[in-house]
Write a protein that holds these residues in place. Structure first.
Motif, PDB file in Angstrom:
ATOM      1  N   LEU A  98       0.826  -1.204   0.000  1.00 44.48           N
ATOM      2  CA  LEU A  98       0.000   0.000   0.000  1.00 44.48           C
ATOM      3  C   LEU A  98       0.866   1.262   0.000  1.00 44.48           C
ATOM      4  CD1 LEU A  98      -3.083   0.307   0.015  1.00 44.48           C
ATOM      5  CD2 LEU A  98      -2.933   0.821   2.455  1.00 44.48           C
ATOM      6  N   ALA A  99       0.600   2.155  -0.956  1.00 44.98           N
ATOM      7  CA  ALA A  99       1.315   3.426  -1.048  1.00 44.98           C
ATOM      8  C   ALA A  99       0.447   4.587  -0.585  1.00 44.98           C
ATOM      9  CB  ALA A  99       1.781   3.675  -2.481  1.00 44.98           C
ATOM     10  N   ARG A 100      -0.876   4.440  -0.695  1.00 41.31           N
ATOM     11  CA  ARG A 100      -1.778   5.505  -0.275  1.00 41.31           C
ATOM     12  C   ARG A 100      -2.983   4.910   0.440  1.00 41.31           C
ATOM     13  NH1 ARG A 100      -4.474  10.344  -3.969  1.00 41.31           N
ATOM     14  NH2 ARG A 100      -6.005  11.025  -2.441  1.00 41.31           N
ATOM     15  N   LEU A 101      -3.203   5.372   1.676  1.00 37.93           N
ATOM     16  CA  LEU A 101      -4.363   4.981   2.459  1.00 37.93           C
ATOM     17  C   LEU A 101      -5.142   6.246   2.777  1.00 37.93           C
ATOM     18  CD1 LEU A 101      -6.033   2.923   4.007  1.00 37.93           C
ATOM     19  CD2 LEU A 101      -4.505   3.250   5.967  1.00 37.93           C
ATOM     20  N   ASP A 102      -6.351   6.341   2.225  1.00 37.89           N
ATOM     21  CA  ASP A 102      -7.152   7.555   2.341  1.00 37.89           C
ATOM     22  C   ASP A 102      -8.501   7.204   2.946  1.00 37.89           C
ATOM     23  OD1 ASP A 102      -8.333   9.992   2.096  1.00 37.89           O
ATOM     24  OD2 ASP A 102      -7.641  10.351   0.052  1.00 37.89           O
ATOM     25  N   LEU A 103      -8.647   7.517   4.246  1.00 33.41           N
ATOM     26  CA  LEU A 103      -9.892   7.222   4.965  1.00 33.41           C
ATOM     27  C   LEU A 103     -10.450   8.477   5.616  1.00 33.41           C
ATOM     28  CD1 LEU A 103      -8.800   3.901   6.747  1.00 33.41           C
ATOM     29  CD2 LEU A 103     -10.182   4.123   4.678  1.00 33.41           C
ATOM     30  N   PHE A 104     -10.115   9.643   5.115  1.00 33.93           N
ATOM     31  CA  PHE A 104     -10.528  10.868   5.805  1.00 33.93           C
ATOM     32  C   PHE A 104     -12.033  11.119   5.653  1.00 33.93           C
ATOM     33  CE2 PHE A 104     -10.035  13.284   1.750  1.00 33.93           C
ATOM     34  CZ  PHE A 104     -11.130  14.134   1.844  1.00 33.93           C
ATOM     35  N   GLY A 105     -12.570  11.896   6.620  1.00 32.73           N
ATOM     36  CA  GLY A 105     -13.965  12.312   6.547  1.00 32.73           C
ATOM     37  C   GLY A 105     -14.954  11.216   6.842  1.00 32.73           C
ATOM     38  N   ASN A 106     -14.577  10.266   7.703  1.00 37.82           N
ATOM     39  CA  ASN A 106     -15.494   9.210   8.102  1.00 37.82           C
ATOM     40  C   ASN A 106     -15.790   9.342   9.596  1.00 37.82           C
ATOM     41  OD1 ASN A 106     -15.996   7.371   5.695  1.00 37.82           O
ATOM     42  ND2 ASN A 106     -13.765   7.535   5.631  1.00 37.82           N
ATOM     43  N   ILE A 108       0.288  -0.588  11.649  1.00 33.89           N
ATOM     44  CA  ILE A 108       0.599   0.330  10.546  1.00 33.89           C
ATOM     45  C   ILE A 108       2.090   0.349  10.257  1.00 33.89           C
ATOM     46  CG2 ILE A 108       0.963   2.452  11.879  1.00 33.89           C
ATOM     47  CD1 ILE A 108      -0.838   3.848   9.808  1.00 33.89           C
ATOM     48  N   ARG A 109       2.871  -0.092  11.223  1.00 36.77           N
ATOM     49  CA  ARG A 109       4.332  -0.108  11.037  1.00 36.77           C
ATOM     50  C   ARG A 109       4.744  -1.049   9.904  1.00 36.77           C
ATOM     51  NH1 ARG A 109       3.135  -3.340  15.308  1.00 36.77           N
ATOM     52  NH2 ARG A 109       3.985  -5.476  15.286  1.00 36.77           N
ATOM     53  N   ARG A 110       3.840  -1.988   9.532  1.00 40.80           N
ATOM     54  CA  ARG A 110       4.181  -2.943   8.481  1.00 40.80           C
ATOM     55  C   ARG A 110       3.917  -2.397   7.086  1.00 40.80           C
ATOM     56  NH1 ARG A 110       1.201  -6.641  11.789  1.00 40.80           N
ATOM     57  NH2 ARG A 110      -0.260  -7.096  10.085  1.00 40.80           N
ATOM     58  N   LEU A 111       3.355  -1.203   7.014  1.00 39.80           N
ATOM     59  CA  LEU A 111       3.099  -0.595   5.691  1.00 39.80           C
ATOM     60  C   LEU A 111       4.372   0.107   5.217  1.00 39.80           C
ATOM     61  CD1 LEU A 111      -0.473   0.884   6.306  1.00 39.80           C
ATOM     62  CD2 LEU A 111       0.165  -1.385   5.432  1.00 39.80           C
ATOM     63  N   LYS A 112       5.376  -0.655   4.912  1.00 37.40           N
ATOM     64  CA  LYS A 112       6.697  -0.108   4.625  1.00 37.40           C
ATOM     65  C   LYS A 112       6.753   0.725   3.353  1.00 37.40           C
ATOM     66  CE  LYS A 112       8.594  -1.955   8.237  1.00 37.40           C
ATOM     67  NZ  LYS A 112       9.008  -1.094   9.378  1.00 37.40           N
ATOM     68  N   LYS A 113       5.788   0.550   2.465  1.00 34.46           N
ATOM     69  CA  LYS A 113       5.801   1.303   1.208  1.00 34.46           C
ATOM     70  C   LYS A 113       4.834   2.476   1.209  1.00 34.46           C
ATOM     71  CE  LYS A 113       7.193  -2.686  -1.593  1.00 34.46           C
ATOM     72  NZ  LYS A 113       6.871  -3.539  -2.775  1.00 34.46           N
ATOM     73  N   ILE A 114       4.197   2.710   2.354  1.00 33.49           N
ATOM     74  CA  ILE A 114       3.195   3.778   2.410  1.00 33.49           C
ATOM     75  C   ILE A 114       3.846   5.135   2.178  1.00 33.49           C
ATOM     76  CG2 ILE A 114       3.377   4.142   4.906  1.00 33.49           C
ATOM     77  CD1 ILE A 114       0.062   4.019   3.020  1.00 33.49           C
ATOM     78  N   GLN A 115       3.217   5.937   1.340  1.00 34.24           N
ATOM     79  CA  GLN A 115       3.703   7.279   1.021  1.00 34.24           C
ATOM     80  C   GLN A 115       2.731   8.359   1.475  1.00 34.24           C
ATOM     81  OE1 GLN A 115       4.730   7.530  -3.156  1.00 34.24           O
ATOM     82  NE2 GLN A 115       5.581   5.466  -3.151  1.00 34.24           N
ATOM     83  N   GLN A 116       1.440   8.044   1.473  1.00 35.03           N
ATOM     84  CA  GLN A 116       0.429   9.029   1.857  1.00 35.03           C
ATOM     85  C   GLN A 116      -0.533   8.391   2.844  1.00 35.03           C
ATOM     86  OE1 GLN A 116      -0.750   9.623  -2.282  1.00 35.03           O
ATOM     87  NE2 GLN A 116      -0.130  11.753  -2.141  1.00 35.03           N
ATOM     88  N   LEU A 117      -0.655   8.992   4.023  1.00 33.93           N
ATOM     89  CA  LEU A 117      -1.531   8.489   5.074  1.00 33.93           C
ATOM     90  C   LEU A 117      -2.511   9.595   5.438  1.00 33.93           C
ATOM     91  CD1 LEU A 117      -2.244   6.278   7.117  1.00 33.93           C
ATOM     92  CD2 LEU A 117      -0.549   7.272   8.668  1.00 33.93           C
ATOM     93  N   LEU A 139       8.276   4.455   9.165  1.00 30.88           N
ATOM     94  CA  LEU A 139       7.827   4.419   7.770  1.00 30.88           C
ATOM     95  C   LEU A 139       8.654   5.412   6.961  1.00 30.88           C
ATOM     96  CD1 LEU A 139       3.995   4.237   8.472  1.00 30.88           C
ATOM     97  CD2 LEU A 139       5.596   2.355   8.090  1.00 30.88           C
ATOM     98  N   ARG A 140       9.740   4.961   6.424  1.00 34.89           N
ATOM     99  CA  ARG A 140      10.743   5.847   5.833  1.00 34.89           C
ATOM    100  C   ARG A 140      10.411   6.311   4.420  1.00 34.89           C
ATOM    101  NH1 ARG A 140      15.123   5.750   9.320  1.00 34.89           N
ATOM    102  NH2 ARG A 140      14.206   5.334  11.351  1.00 34.89           N
ATOM    103  N   ASN A 141       9.302   5.844   3.834  1.00 33.29           N
ATOM    104  CA  ASN A 141       8.873   6.333   2.513  1.00 33.29           C
ATOM    105  C   ASN A 141       7.723   7.317   2.617  1.00 33.29           C
ATOM    106  OD1 ASN A 141      10.654   4.748   0.798  1.00 33.29           O
ATOM    107  ND2 ASN A 141       9.468   2.966   1.448  1.00 33.29           N
ATOM    108  N   LEU A 142       7.316   7.607   3.834  1.00 32.99           N
ATOM    109  CA  LEU A 142       6.128   8.427   4.048  1.00 32.99           C
ATOM    110  C   LEU A 142       6.387   9.876   3.632  1.00 32.99           C
ATOM    111  CD1 LEU A 142       3.291   7.938   5.089  1.00 32.99           C
ATOM    112  CD2 LEU A 142       4.080   8.535   7.381  1.00 32.99           C
TER     113      LEU A 142
END
Length: 880
Positions: A409-417, A427-436, A454-457
């Motif tokens: 996962l590179a982008r997780l978008d759950l805003f406005g809920n 969440i620490r396992r999302l090593k490729k996440i760029q946008q949270l 998360l060093r790609n964030l």
């Protein structure tokens, strides 16, 4: 090979018929020797790095049938002389830097079958005669700057044309109905032009058409039903062309259709109930940004090869069907911004069915009325899922711990809920996440330190939640961050974390930092001045105290700053980006002062309070560099310094005790100097006068009389004398006595021949003393230090360190203060001061720097140092 192309030997290959050096790395201009290869029938120089203009000598190769110069860097105009190659059938100059008009002379090449001039910078109208080249199979002018209208009889003389590529120009007028006469046409591309009017229904007569691109035009009306007769059509592109109304059902049942694009038009109505029944080859459907409505027909499930389904931004309703999970090759599913609803189950069950799509890369369901919870099965999505977008769709409950299984996962978008609970530690396992993006929810708990790993964030948006506690120090480890939005939470400065972490200054790529509307306390860290890329900084509506750091003046890209509604005080910086800020950045603070444009009171000199560390740094580093400070120090130092000397004929050392010595009266000094007669004047320095005097016992002294305009500097006269007289150096003049009252102060010094020789006066002696004091101040060593002895003195120690090792003698405290982070500026300042000190303490008086020049030199050093550290030149004066 390159040597052969560039050498004269190439011209000797007169038997050569085919020359093909396609896809190499040749560069420079074409060699003239090519003109000697008169038998050549084919030249392919494509996909290299050739430059310069197309050489005219190529037109002498009259047997050429193929000339391919594509994908190079040729520039200039297309030579009209190319028409001399009358047997040419294939001419490809695409993907170069050619400009100017298309020469009409090309029309003389009557056998030309392929004319490809795509992706250049050609201008002007297309010569009408181009459409009279009756042998033409392909005409390509895509991606130029061509203008004008297409002739209505465009296809009257093109009976064998299979490809007409005119996209990406500035062509205007109506699309010619005459296109129907190009009976063999298979590819028609007119997109990205300025064509107007209605789409000609005659296009439906082009029954061999495989590819039709009519996107990004200015058409009007509805789609002609005749287009449904294009039974061989494989790619149909109508995005942003201006058409509306219902789409003919026959379009959705063209059996050969693979890609259907109708994005961003005004199409309305339901999808036909039989969609997909006759389109088993359909792979990509793009219907987003229209006005389609109704449910997704189940018949679409027959399009089993579907890889992309985009129905976003319409008014589709009903539930998201589970059968979508049967599309095994599905890669993108865009259902956002519709009116889909979730059945009565509290869980979003369709997500479970979608986990069967093992190639799914992007899933977007945002902006619907789903009103359910994320199932734990969300962790079963394949490793291929990179984007999960589910904002503003009524999702409630907690974020499942299984979210951590989405390793790609590179982008997780759950805003406005209405998400609740804490952000899961998985969440620490999302090593490729760029946008949270989790903003505008009801999340609680602390900021998870797991995010720090998360060093790609690149972007964190947690705004408008109920996250509390301190900001972790480890946030500075996420150096990839560009956007950090933590505003409108409950962050505070509770122990042990303290204030805003200074480690934030390590986010060197950060563009936006928003901490507004929290409960943060303490000061704004100076380290923010190290984020040189920062463009927006909002710390408003907190409980911050202290000053607005002057280090922020270094943020030259900062365009938005808001520190309003805090308890800040002190002077608002005025340099760097602050020249563009207004009162809006500083409203409702406790006691800010500064420039009038900020609509705050002016700063009063005596009311400005600096931090203890800054005061200590400025006093330590700059006291001897301030003009007034230096003058006072000179007067006291030069007058009161005493050196030990061996008594002539005695082995004891005579010292001068200011606290117990026998002071002289003004009357005694007046008598000794004959009323301070000019005939007894030994000299006049910048701040004192020295007279020769003879005491009643017959001994001679030098009487140094201070200028009383500097009276305020001598309130601690006795104390400073005692301090300065503790200095020991063989070159310092011995103090014999003193005279001090309200109106008069003087020192009585041992008379030395130096005062009268060749006009040298006390300023030279004073200069030497001052040089020694400078060394003491900056090295924190006294001449009497036990480390000095024999050949090594304080002066020699300093001299040996100049210039490359000055840091080995300078007081380390001067180089480690945080208030000025410019270490190079500190070292340069100290080096310059030590150079002045050495010039002041030359052994021979006539070699010493004058007091006037010392003042000027130190003042320049001071100003340069302050500028390097971002301080105002007046700042030193506030401490004296």
């Amino acid at each position: 090979m390159e040597e052969l192309i560039k050498s004269a030997h190439l011209g000797n290959l007169s038997f050569l018929i085919f020359l093909d050096i396609n896809k190499n790395r040749f560069h420079g201009g074409l060699p003239n020797e090519l003109a000697n290869l008169r038998r050549l029938k084919s030249i392919n120089l494509g996909n290299n790095n050739f430059t310069g203009s197309i050489p005219s000598f190529l037109t002498s190769l009259l047997n050429l049938q193929t000339l391919d110069l594509s994908n190079n860097d040729f520039s200039g105009a297309i030579p009209a002389s190319v028409a001399r190659i009358s047997d040419l059938q294939y001419l490809n100059f695409s993907w170069n830097l050619l400009d100017g008009n298309i020469p009409e002379e090309i029309c003389k090449i009557r056998r030309l079958q392929v004319l490809n001039l795509e992706s250049n910078q050609l201008t002007g109208d297309i010569p009408p005669c181009i459409f009279n080249l009756t042998d033409s199979r392909r005409i390509g002018f895509t991606s130029n700057k061509l203008t004008g209208k297409l002739p209505e009889n465009i296809c009257d003389n093109l009976p064998t044309l299979k490809g007409l590529h005119l996209s990406g120009n500035e062509l205007n007028g109506p699309i010619p109905q005459g296109l129907q006469k190009c009976h063999q046409l298979q590819r028609l591309s007119l997109s990205i032009n300025r064509f107007t009017g209605r789409m000609p229904r005659e296009i439906g007569n082009l029954t061999d058409l495989r590819v039709l691109h009519l996107g990004l035009l200015n058409l009007e009306g509805e789609m002609p039903r005749e287009l449904g007769d294009l039974k061989k059509l494989e790619v149909f592109g109508l995005n942003e062309c201006g058409l509306g109304g219902s789409v003919p059902e026959s379009i959705f049942n063209i059996s050969a259709l693979r890609i259907l694009t109708m994005v961003d038009n005004f199409f309305t109505g339901n999808l036909p109930a039989n969609i997909g029944l006759g389109t088993q080859n359909l792979q990509e459907i793009y219907l987003g940004m229209n006005k389609f409505r109704g449910i997704i027909p189940e018949s679409l499930s027959n399009a089993s090869k579907l890889t992309i389904l985009d129905l976003s931004n319409n008014t589709f309703s009903g539930s998201i069907p589970d059968w979508i999970g049967n599309f095994e090759d599905l890669q993108l599913l865009q259902l956002a911004l519709n009116r889909f609803r979730n059945p009565s189950s509290p869980k979003l069950g369709f997500l479970t069915s979608l986990t069967k799509c093992r190639r799914l890369n992007e899933l977007a369901i945002a902006g619907n009325h789903l009103n359910g919870e994320l199932p734990s099965s969300i962790g079963n999505f394949s490793d291929s899922l990179t984007i999960f977008s589910a904002q503003v769709c009524g999702i409630s409950g907690e974020i499942p711990e299984e979210i951590g299984n989405l390793s790609s996962l590179a982008r997780l978008d759950l805003f406005g809920n209405d998400l609740r609970g804490e952000i899961p530690s998985s969440i620490r396992r999302l090593k490729k996440i760029q946008q949270l993006y989790l903003l505008n929810n009801s999340l609680t708990g602390a900021f998870p330190e797991e995010i720090c790993s998360l060093r790609n964030l690149g972007a964190i948006r947690l705004s408008s939640n109920q996250i509390s506690g301190p900001l972790p120090e480890c946030i500075g480890n996420v150096t990839s961050l560009r956007y950090l939005h933590l505003d409108s939470n409950r962050f505070n400065s509770s122990l042990p974390a303290g204030d805003i972490p200074t480690t934030v200054g390590g986010l060197e790529s950060l563009l936006v930092l928003d901490l507004a509307n929290n409960r943060l306390e303490g000061s704004i860290p100076d380290s923010l001045g190290r984020i040189l890329s920062l463009e927006e900084l909002d710390e408003s509506r907190n409980d911050l105290t202290g000053e607005v750091p002057k280090s922020l003046e270094a943020l030259l890209y900062l365009t938005y700053l808001n520190t309003s509604f805090n308890d800040l005080s002190g002077e608002i910086p005025n340099g760097g980006p602050f020249v563009n800020f207004t009162r809006q950045s500083f409203m409702s603070n406790k006691a800010l002062c500064g420039a009038s444009r900020f609509q705050v009171p002016p700063c009063l000199l005596r009311s400005r309070k600096k931090s203890r560390r800054k005061r200590k740094l400025l006093i330590t580093m700059c006291t001897t560099l301030g003009i007034a400070s230096m003058v006072l120090l000179l007067l006291v130092t030069f007058a009161l310094l005493k050196r030990r000397r061996k008594r002539q004929g005695s082995g004891t050392i005579q010292t001068f005790d200011v606290a117990t010595h026998q002071r002289m009266s003004y009357h005694e000094l007046e008598e000794a100097t004959d009323g301070f007669n000019e005939s007894n004047a030994l000299g006049k320095g910048g701040f004192s006068s020295v007279y020769k005097g003879r005491l009643t016992d017959g001994s001679f002294v030098a009487v140094k009389v201070f200028d009383m305009e500097l009276e305020g500097a001598f309130k601690s006269f006795d104390t400073e004398c005692e301090l300065l007289c503790s200095l020991r150096h063989r070159n310092l003049t011995k103090v014999v006595s003193s005279c001090s009252n309200v109106d008069f102060r003087a020192l009585i010094l041992e008379y030395m021949a130096e005062y009268g020789v060749e006009g040298l006066v006390s300023t030279r002696s004073d200069t030497y003393s001052f040089g020694i004091v400078l060394m003491e101040t900056f090295t924190r060593r006294k001449p009497s230090d036990e480390m000095f002895g024999g050949e090594l003195s304080l002066k020699q120690w300093v001299k040996n360190s100049i210039p490359s090792e000055v840091t080995t003698v300078i007081d380390s405290n001067l180089l480690t203060r945080e208030e000025c982070s410019n270490v190079d500026a500190k070292v340069e300042c100290c080096l310059s001061v030590m150079e002045v000190a050495l010039k002041c303490s030359e052994e021979w008086p006539e070699m010493r720097m004058s007091m006037k020049n010392a003042v000027m030199a130190l003042n320049k050093i001071k100003l340069k140092f302050l500028a390097s550290c971002g301080k105002e030149s007046t700042e030193i004066g506030r401490h004296h």
